[in-house]
Structures are given as C-alpha cells and as structure tokens.
Design a protein around this motif. Sequence first.
Motif, PDB file in Angstrom:
ATOM      1  N   ILE A  40      64.763  60.627  57.400  1.00  0.00           N
ATOM      2  CA  ILE A  40      63.690  60.248  58.326  1.00  0.00           C
ATOM      3  C   ILE A  40      63.921  60.868  59.703  1.00  0.00           C
ATOM      4  O   ILE A  40      62.973  61.338  60.360  1.00  0.00           O
ATOM      5  CB  ILE A  40      63.583  58.711  58.403  1.00  0.00           C
ATOM      6  CG1 ILE A  40      63.037  58.173  57.072  1.00  0.00           C
ATOM      7  CG2 ILE A  40      62.698  58.284  59.561  1.00  0.00           C
ATOM      8  CD1 ILE A  40      63.009  56.663  56.981  1.00  0.00           C
ATOM      9  N   ILE A  41      65.176  60.883  60.158  1.00  0.00           N
ATOM     10  CA  ILE A  41      65.481  61.517  61.446  1.00  0.00           C
ATOM     11  C   ILE A  41      65.287  63.026  61.342  1.00  0.00           C
ATOM     12  O   ILE A  41      64.807  63.678  62.279  1.00  0.00           O
ATOM     13  CB  ILE A  41      66.914  61.173  61.887  1.00  0.00           C
ATOM     14  CG1 ILE A  41      67.092  59.657  62.011  1.00  0.00           C
ATOM     15  CG2 ILE A  41      67.239  61.844  63.206  1.00  0.00           C
ATOM     16  CD1 ILE A  41      66.182  59.005  63.022  1.00  0.00           C
ATOM     17  N   ALA A  42      65.655  63.590  60.192  1.00  0.00           N
ATOM     18  CA  ALA A  42      65.445  65.032  59.989  1.00  0.00           C
ATOM     19  C   ALA A  42      63.969  65.394  60.075  1.00  0.00           C
ATOM     20  O   ALA A  42      63.615  66.473  60.573  1.00  0.00           O
ATOM     21  CB  ALA A  42      66.031  65.449  58.643  1.00  0.00           C
ATOM     22  N   PRO A  60      57.047  62.416  53.707  1.00  0.00           N
ATOM     23  CA  PRO A  60      57.027  62.896  52.322  1.00  0.00           C
ATOM     24  C   PRO A  60      57.788  61.941  51.403  1.00  0.00           C
ATOM     25  O   PRO A  60      58.750  61.293  51.831  1.00  0.00           O
ATOM     26  CB  PRO A  60      57.749  64.250  52.410  1.00  0.00           C
ATOM     27  CG  PRO A  60      57.796  64.595  53.854  1.00  0.00           C
ATOM     28  CD  PRO A  60      57.800  63.310  54.602  1.00  0.00           C
ATOM     29  N   SER A  61      57.382  61.875  50.177  1.00  0.00           N
ATOM     30  CA  SER A  61      58.069  60.993  49.230  1.00  0.00           C
ATOM     31  C   SER A  61      59.523  61.397  49.064  1.00  0.00           C
ATOM     32  O   SER A  61      60.399  60.538  48.876  1.00  0.00           O
ATOM     33  CB  SER A  61      57.355  61.020  47.874  1.00  0.00           C
ATOM     34  OG  SER A  61      57.353  62.336  47.337  1.00  0.00           O
ATOM     35  N   SER A  62      59.823  62.688  49.151  1.00  0.00           N
ATOM     36  CA  SER A  62      61.210  63.141  48.983  1.00  0.00           C
ATOM     37  C   SER A  62      62.122  62.561  50.051  1.00  0.00           C
ATOM     38  O   SER A  62      63.263  62.165  49.778  1.00  0.00           O
ATOM     39  CB  SER A  62      61.273  64.662  49.003  1.00  0.00           C
ATOM     40  OG  SER A  62      60.780  65.167  50.235  1.00  0.00           O
ATOM     41  N   SER A  63      61.627  62.467  51.290  1.00  0.00           N
ATOM     42  CA  SER A  63      62.458  61.941  52.374  1.00  0.00           C
ATOM     43  C   SER A  63      62.624  60.434  52.291  1.00  0.00           C
ATOM     44  O   SER A  63      63.586  59.885  52.830  1.00  0.00           O
ATOM     45  CB  SER A  63      61.855  62.315  53.737  1.00  0.00           C
ATOM     46  OG  SER A  63      61.990  63.695  53.985  1.00  0.00           O
ATOM     47  N   GLY A  64      61.699  59.763  51.642  1.00  0.00           N
ATOM     48  CA  GLY A  64      61.804  58.317  51.540  1.00  0.00           C
ATOM     49  C   GLY A  64      62.433  57.819  50.258  1.00  0.00           C
ATOM     50  O   GLY A  64      62.983  56.714  50.222  1.00  0.00           O
ATOM     51  N   LEU A  65      62.406  58.640  49.198  1.00  0.00           N
ATOM     52  CA  LEU A  65      62.772  58.118  47.878  1.00  0.00           C
ATOM     53  C   LEU A  65      63.872  58.890  47.162  1.00  0.00           C
ATOM     54  O   LEU A  65      64.395  58.400  46.147  1.00  0.00           O
ATOM     55  CB  LEU A  65      61.518  58.101  46.980  1.00  0.00           C
ATOM     56  CG  LEU A  65      60.311  57.308  47.521  1.00  0.00           C
ATOM     57  CD1 LEU A  65      59.136  57.447  46.558  1.00  0.00           C
ATOM     58  CD2 LEU A  65      60.676  55.861  47.742  1.00  0.00           C
TER      59      LEU A  65
END
Length: 461
Positions: A336-338, A127-132
């Motif tokens: 990312i691990i989450a 998801p964009s939230s987890s990357g950004l």
Amino acid sequence: MTIWRPDPTLLKRPAYLSLAEQFARAIHDGQLPNATRLPTHRKLAYELGLSVQTVSRAYEELIRRGLISGEIGRGSFVQTVRREVEPPYLPERLGELIDLSILKPVCEPMHLDRLKQALTWLGDHLPSSSGLSFRPNVVFPRHRAIAVDWLKVCGITASPQNISLTNGATAAMTVALMSVAPPGSSVATEAIGHHTLVPLASYLGFNLHGLPIDGDGIIPDALDEACRVSDIRAVFIQPSVINPTATLMSETRRAALVEVARKHDIAIIESDVLGPLVSDRPAPIACMAPERTLYLTSFTKITVPGLRIGYLLAPDRYAAAVANRHLVSNWMATPIIAEIASKWVTDGTAMELVNWQRNALRRRQVIVAEILGGSRVRTHPNALHLWLPLSEHHTEEGFVAQARLQGVAIAPGASFRTSDAPWQPAVRVSLGSTTEAELRTGLGVVARLLLGKPEYLLLAI
C-alpha cells in the motif's frame, strides 16, 4: 553507609529533568553503585518537596536512558551496565522540550494533507495484487519499472530486475549488509558514521572498522590499509551530506575510493537517502562502479516521514543474495505504501515535495548562519542537520545535558562513533524537526552554551 541523595537547592525547571540529571551524575561518578536500591517515589517526593508525579517522571527518564530499572513489587535499582545501544534521538518527544535530536524533514500541514489525498485516491484505485497477494513478483513489477524512473532522477541508470523495494533505508541497509558481509567478516565505514551500524554489526555478527575521515570523507589510504590487514568485504559510506558531519564527498574522492574497492574486490554500500534533494552533488558512486555498488535511497527524509519506502539497487553479482535476504528478513515492502510512492513519482508529487524541502532547508540555513555564524558549524544548504565540534573547554555530555535543562534536545556526537580513535567532542543539531520559531529558540540556547562558562557545562550523564 549514608546513601547519596539529590540536592533540592540545585533543582531547576523542568524539575523532573533536573532531578534525573542529578541522579545520572551520581551514577556516573560512582556515588550510586550498580544495584543500589533507590528511594520510593513517595519517599523521595516528601524529602525534596516535590510531587510524586515529578519524581515518577524523573525515574522514567532514567529508565529510558538505561541507568536504572524498575521492578514491580521491589522498587527501582541502579543499572550501570546498559543492555542496548542508546539512540542519539529522544524515543518520545517530551512536551517541554524543543526536539532538535531526531533527523527528519521539515513538515507542515500540507504534507499531511497530501498523504490524506493519496490515501483517498488509493481507496478508489488499489489493485487487487497490492491488497491480496503474498508474492512479491506479483505485486512489484510495475513498481520496479517506476523505480527505474526515480533512480534516473537520482542520476542512475538501472534495470528493474536489480531493484528491491524496501520498507525504508534501514531495511535496505540491513539487507545489503547481510548480502555482502557474512558473520565473522569485516565492514569498513566512516569513523563518524551511521548510528545503527554499531548495533547492526553486533546483531549480524560482522566486525566494524571505523576509518579516519577528513573534510572529504573516508581517506582512501586508510581503506586500502584496512583491506590489506583485515578481511574487509565491504565499505559502507554516506557520501552526500546525510552523514553526521554533513560532508559532501567530491567526485575525486569518490573515484579514489572506487579504485581501492576494485583493487581489493570489495563491495560498496552507498547510502543516498537524500537523493535528488542535494542539488550540487556529484554522480553517485553507483555510476562509477555499478558492478560492485549496492545503492540505496528512500523517500522518508525528502518527502514525508510516513512514506516508509525505499529502493535498493544491487549489481548482478549480489542480486540473488539481496532478494533472498530481503525475503527472510522482511518478505516484502508494504504494497500500500509502495502504491503511494509510485503514484507520487509518476504524477510529479515526489519531486514537488523535494523542491519544497530544498527551499525550506535553505531558509533554515539562513537562521543557522544568523545565530551560529561565528561558530565552527559544518553543514550544507540542503542538509537536514548541522555538526558542531565543541571546544576543549566543553564536555560533550555536559553540553547535551545543559541544553536539555534549558529545554532543547540535541544529539551527542559520540552516538555516531564507529572507532575508538581520539575524539573531538561534538553535537548534531537537526534543522527540520520543528518549527522555524522553535528552531530559532533552540539554536539560541546552543549559541549561549557555546559562550557560557565551562564550569557550568561539566555535568555528566
């Protein structure tokens, strides 16, 4: 004055480790005082008939133990005052050794394959939230909801608003302690407990009280007395076989400790990092005293070490403090691990790996019973390790040193001491850190040392 020199006739294979042990004993006995300048690598190699590389590795081992320091342009010097607490495990695995010192789950190629598959999946579904995003409240609402499901597997009913995602159990433990024990206050724990608690107490400024234990964990009367005479703000406990002595605390003992905690209005920090792996454990203490228990669990010891993610459940009275301490010390868990942890909880992979681990450990416990069955071993069918009290004829330092000389690394029991009370020497032996074949060989060395002549074991580190 003649400077002490190693005896080449006492060198054994591996030579670098045997040489390091001679130096360590001389330092311990005072034959090499603090600040003594050691011979150069080349000079000592010439005197002993060894390669320069062997001497260099011996000096590196002594530096790792904090016994000497190397100064560029000046040489190597004895350093008898250690700057930091030494961990019970080897920071690096040395090729010649069977490493039974570090606590980790059993791992096979399948585990790495599962991680690779998860990372491939993540490439298509991140998801964009987890990357950004930098905002935890943007990234983690969905993960907290999934954490609620995992905590149910652990036996706890929780609200997502009370859950913090952390980068594993150590981060959760640190945040919990920061939240309940201000500098100058005191925290009680087992006399044989978590090896990071002693340095954490120093870094965070609280006082650590190691309390007497029996075969069921902390003695409630000892906690009651400590709370009466000291400013105890919390008790940190590991009730489900992750503790060094592999003790599974009974439901009765858990209830008795809760009664003392309520009497003195102190917090309970419950470390349950094995979670559902321990199939016969009583309900977590967090179920008995949800109003005062900060409960932490994680995935690294029960799935794969690379899944460094955990959950910290805090009651309402501590939830804001936990959130703020976590922000200033970690900001947030790695998104990312989450994502991988949440996927594995949702699709059943996490529990599948837990069941696999339980079966693997039971097979290894059969090996323990076969090789050390006549010894005073303390362990549990689902434990990642065993605790082995030593007889009065053995020194702990000598036992660990002799095991190293025979190619096996084990953890000295003193690394887990949180109290200055009288001590019975012991060692901790990890069961999941290597292959079954190496485990069998390593346990064989331990068994022979238990039966060996004590005079061969009296080496000091």
